[in-house]
Write a protein that holds these residues in place. Structure first.
Motif, PDB file in Angstrom:
ATOM      1  N   PRO A 179      -9.773  13.715  -1.274  1.00 30.90           N
ATOM      2  CA  PRO A 179     -10.190  15.320  -1.438  1.00 30.90           C
ATOM      3  C   PRO A 179      -9.194  15.894  -2.719  1.00 30.90           C
ATOM      4  O   PRO A 179      -8.027  15.543  -2.645  1.00 30.90           O
ATOM      5  CB  PRO A 179      -9.887  15.926  -0.107  1.00 30.90           C
ATOM      6  N   GLY A 180      -9.557  16.552  -3.455  1.00 29.56           N
ATOM      7  CA  GLY A 180      -8.823  17.450  -4.529  1.00 29.56           C
ATOM      8  C   GLY A 180      -8.461  16.750  -5.767  1.00 29.56           C
ATOM      9  O   GLY A 180      -7.893  17.193  -6.647  1.00 29.56           O
ATOM     10  N   LEU A 181      -9.179  15.362  -5.745  1.00 32.16           N
ATOM     11  CA  LEU A 181      -8.753  14.628  -6.999  1.00 32.16           C
ATOM     12  C   LEU A 181      -9.936  14.959  -7.920  1.00 32.16           C
ATOM     13  O   LEU A 181     -11.105  15.226  -7.444  1.00 32.16           O
ATOM     14  CB  LEU A 181      -8.892  12.938  -6.769  1.00 32.16           C
ATOM     15  N   ASP A 182      -9.554  15.303  -9.108  1.00 29.01           N
ATOM     16  CA  ASP A 182     -10.776  15.544 -10.347  1.00 29.01           C
ATOM     17  C   ASP A 182     -11.371  14.555 -10.985  1.00 29.01           C
ATOM     18  O   ASP A 182     -12.309  14.487 -11.674  1.00 29.01           O
ATOM     19  CB  ASP A 182     -10.292  16.756 -11.070  1.00 29.01           C
ATOM     20  N   LEU A 220       0.939  -1.207  -0.126  1.00 27.05           N
ATOM     21  CA  LEU A 220       0.064   0.001   0.045  1.00 27.05           C
ATOM     22  C   LEU A 220       0.652   1.183   0.000  1.00 27.05           C
ATOM     23  O   LEU A 220       0.324   2.187  -0.579  1.00 27.05           O
ATOM     24  CB  LEU A 220      -0.949   0.087   1.268  1.00 27.05           C
ATOM     25  N   GLU A 221       1.945   1.276   0.554  1.00 30.71           N
ATOM     26  CA  GLU A 221       2.952   2.261   0.448  1.00 30.71           C
ATOM     27  C   GLU A 221       3.511   2.554  -0.685  1.00 30.71           C
ATOM     28  O   GLU A 221       3.484   3.665  -1.341  1.00 30.71           O
ATOM     29  CB  GLU A 221       4.232   2.056   1.621  1.00 30.71           C
ATOM     30  N   ILE A 222       4.062   1.232  -1.338  1.00 31.90           N
ATOM     31  CA  ILE A 222       4.324   1.529  -2.884  1.00 31.90           C
ATOM     32  C   ILE A 222       3.250   2.035  -3.743  1.00 31.90           C
ATOM     33  O   ILE A 222       3.473   3.018  -4.670  1.00 31.90           O
ATOM     34  CB  ILE A 222       4.667   0.034  -3.372  1.00 31.90           C
ATOM     35  N   ILE A 223       2.131   1.660  -3.615  1.00 29.93           N
ATOM     36  CA  ILE A 223       0.946   2.170  -4.413  1.00 29.93           C
ATOM     37  C   ILE A 223       0.540   3.754  -4.027  1.00 29.93           C
ATOM     38  O   ILE A 223       0.482   4.605  -5.185  1.00 29.93           O
ATOM     39  CB  ILE A 223      -0.345   1.237  -4.052  1.00 29.93           C
ATOM     40  N   SER A 224       0.697   4.048  -3.027  1.00 30.49           N
ATOM     41  CA  SER A 224       0.548   5.752  -2.430  1.00 30.49           C
ATOM     42  C   SER A 224       1.752   6.320  -3.181  1.00 30.49           C
ATOM     43  O   SER A 224       1.555   7.350  -3.616  1.00 30.49           O
ATOM     44  CB  SER A 224       0.553   5.610  -1.214  1.00 30.49           C
ATOM     45  N   ALA A 225       2.837   5.761  -2.942  1.00 25.92           N
ATOM     46  CA  ALA A 225       4.210   6.423  -3.930  1.00 25.92           C
ATOM     47  C   ALA A 225       4.101   6.783  -5.244  1.00 25.92           C
ATOM     48  O   ALA A 225       4.206   7.905  -5.845  1.00 25.92           O
ATOM     49  CB  ALA A 225       5.582   5.734  -3.559  1.00 25.92           C
ATOM     50  N   SER A 264       2.606  10.369  -9.767  1.00 29.94           N
ATOM     51  CA  SER A 264       2.061  10.661 -11.056  1.00 29.94           C
ATOM     52  C   SER A 264       1.052  11.826 -11.117  1.00 29.94           C
ATOM     53  O   SER A 264       0.568  12.116 -12.189  1.00 29.94           O
ATOM     54  CB  SER A 264       1.476   9.478 -11.547  1.00 29.94           C
ATOM     55  N   ASN A 265       0.906  12.309  -9.882  1.00 31.81           N
ATOM     56  CA  ASN A 265      -0.300  13.375  -9.807  1.00 31.81           C
ATOM     57  C   ASN A 265       0.173  14.313  -8.790  1.00 31.81           C
ATOM     58  O   ASN A 265       0.152  13.997  -7.689  1.00 31.81           O
ATOM     59  CB  ASN A 265      -1.509  12.817  -9.555  1.00 31.81           C
ATOM     60  N   ALA A 266       0.434  15.529  -9.269  1.00 30.37           N
ATOM     61  CA  ALA A 266       0.715  16.589  -8.394  1.00 30.37           C
ATOM     62  C   ALA A 266      -0.128  16.986  -7.173  1.00 30.37           C
ATOM     63  O   ALA A 266       0.282  17.683  -6.082  1.00 30.37           O
ATOM     64  CB  ALA A 266       1.306  18.071  -9.071  1.00 30.37           C
ATOM     65  N   LYS A 267      -1.319  16.470  -7.528  1.00 36.04           N
ATOM     66  CA  LYS A 267      -2.615  16.867  -6.391  1.00 36.04           C
ATOM     67  C   LYS A 267      -2.624  16.001  -5.337  1.00 36.04           C
ATOM     68  O   LYS A 267      -3.637  15.941  -4.711  1.00 36.04           O
ATOM     69  CB  LYS A 267      -3.692  17.039  -7.298  1.00 36.04           C
ATOM     70  N   VAL A 268      -1.942  14.751  -5.575  1.00 36.10           N
ATOM     71  CA  VAL A 268      -1.776  13.758  -4.681  1.00 36.10           C
ATOM     72  C   VAL A 268      -0.960  13.834  -3.610  1.00 36.10           C
ATOM     73  O   VAL A 268       0.234  13.795  -3.912  1.00 36.10           O
ATOM     74  CB  VAL A 268      -2.076  12.432  -5.275  1.00 36.10           C
ATOM     75  N   GLU A 269      -1.281  13.448  -2.451  1.00 38.40           N
ATOM     76  CA  GLU A 269      -0.233  13.585  -1.273  1.00 38.40           C
ATOM     77  C   GLU A 269      -0.121  11.895  -0.905  1.00 38.40           C
ATOM     78  O   GLU A 269      -0.935  11.399  -0.865  1.00 38.40           O
ATOM     79  CB  GLU A 269      -0.723  14.361  -0.204  1.00 38.40           C
ATOM     80  N   GLU A 270       1.220  11.439  -0.879  1.00 39.64           N
ATOM     81  CA  GLU A 270       1.268  10.190  -0.673  1.00 39.64           C
ATOM     82  C   GLU A 270       0.882   9.626   0.704  1.00 39.64           C
ATOM     83  O   GLU A 270       0.349   8.530   0.913  1.00 39.64           O
ATOM     84  CB  GLU A 270       2.968   9.953  -0.687  1.00 39.64           C
TER      85      GLU A 270
END
Length: 151
Positions: free
Chosen positions: A74-77, A28-33, A38-44
């Motif tokens: 939140p913040g994902l479009d 799950l940590e790998i998936i989060s990274a 790949s997306n500046a709007k996403v925090e790991e």
């Protein structure tokens, strides 16, 4: 707005083949990274918290060596998918108690509920196809995984 085509949510920059790891938390940590890279709007850490929170409600291991971790952010479009295979398969508390080696993670905008369920159903249907799963397991590159999903 439901996603009815897997090609709309899968991309090469969010796909990893034969990742070496040995625990549910680590995958799950790998998936989060991957999601954050790949997306500046996403925090790991937000992704990891969302996925872990969902797993605490019950494992997303659906059987046959497949897991569909998912969470709202939140913040994902738009809906994004992260597809990872692991080598070796890892214990993921799946419903059939078998280890998991295919992880198809979905991150959805916080306010999407109906579309989220339809997207999950579409992905589960795709991963129910034995030929698709066989091709994913035989893949030796991210390219091959994406191709298998797009067949």
């Amino acid at each position: 707005m439901p996603i009815l085509d897997i090609q709309a949510i899968v991309s090469l920059d969010r796909t990893e083949c034969a990742v070496h790891c040995n625990s549910k938390k680590r995958i799950l940590e790998i998936i989060s990274a991957i999601a954050a890279n790949s997306n500046a709007k996403v925090e790991e850490d937000q992704v990891l918290a969302s996925l872990l929170s969902r797993e605490r409600m019950g494992s997303t291991g659906i059987g046959n060596g497949i897991a569909l971790p998912h969470g709202r952010l939140p913040g994902l479009d738009r809906v994004i998918a992260i597809v990872v295979t692991s080598d070796p398969a890892i214990d993921f508390d799946a419903i059939d108690n078998k280890p998991v080696d295919i992880f198809f993670a979905l991150l959805v905008p916080e306010e999407q509920t109906e579309g989220h369920l339809q997207t999950l159903a579409m992905v589960a249907g795709k991963l129910n196809d034995k030929d698709t799963v066989k091709a994913i397991r035989k893949a030796t590159s991210s390219d091959q995984i994406v191709t298998a999903l797009q067949q």
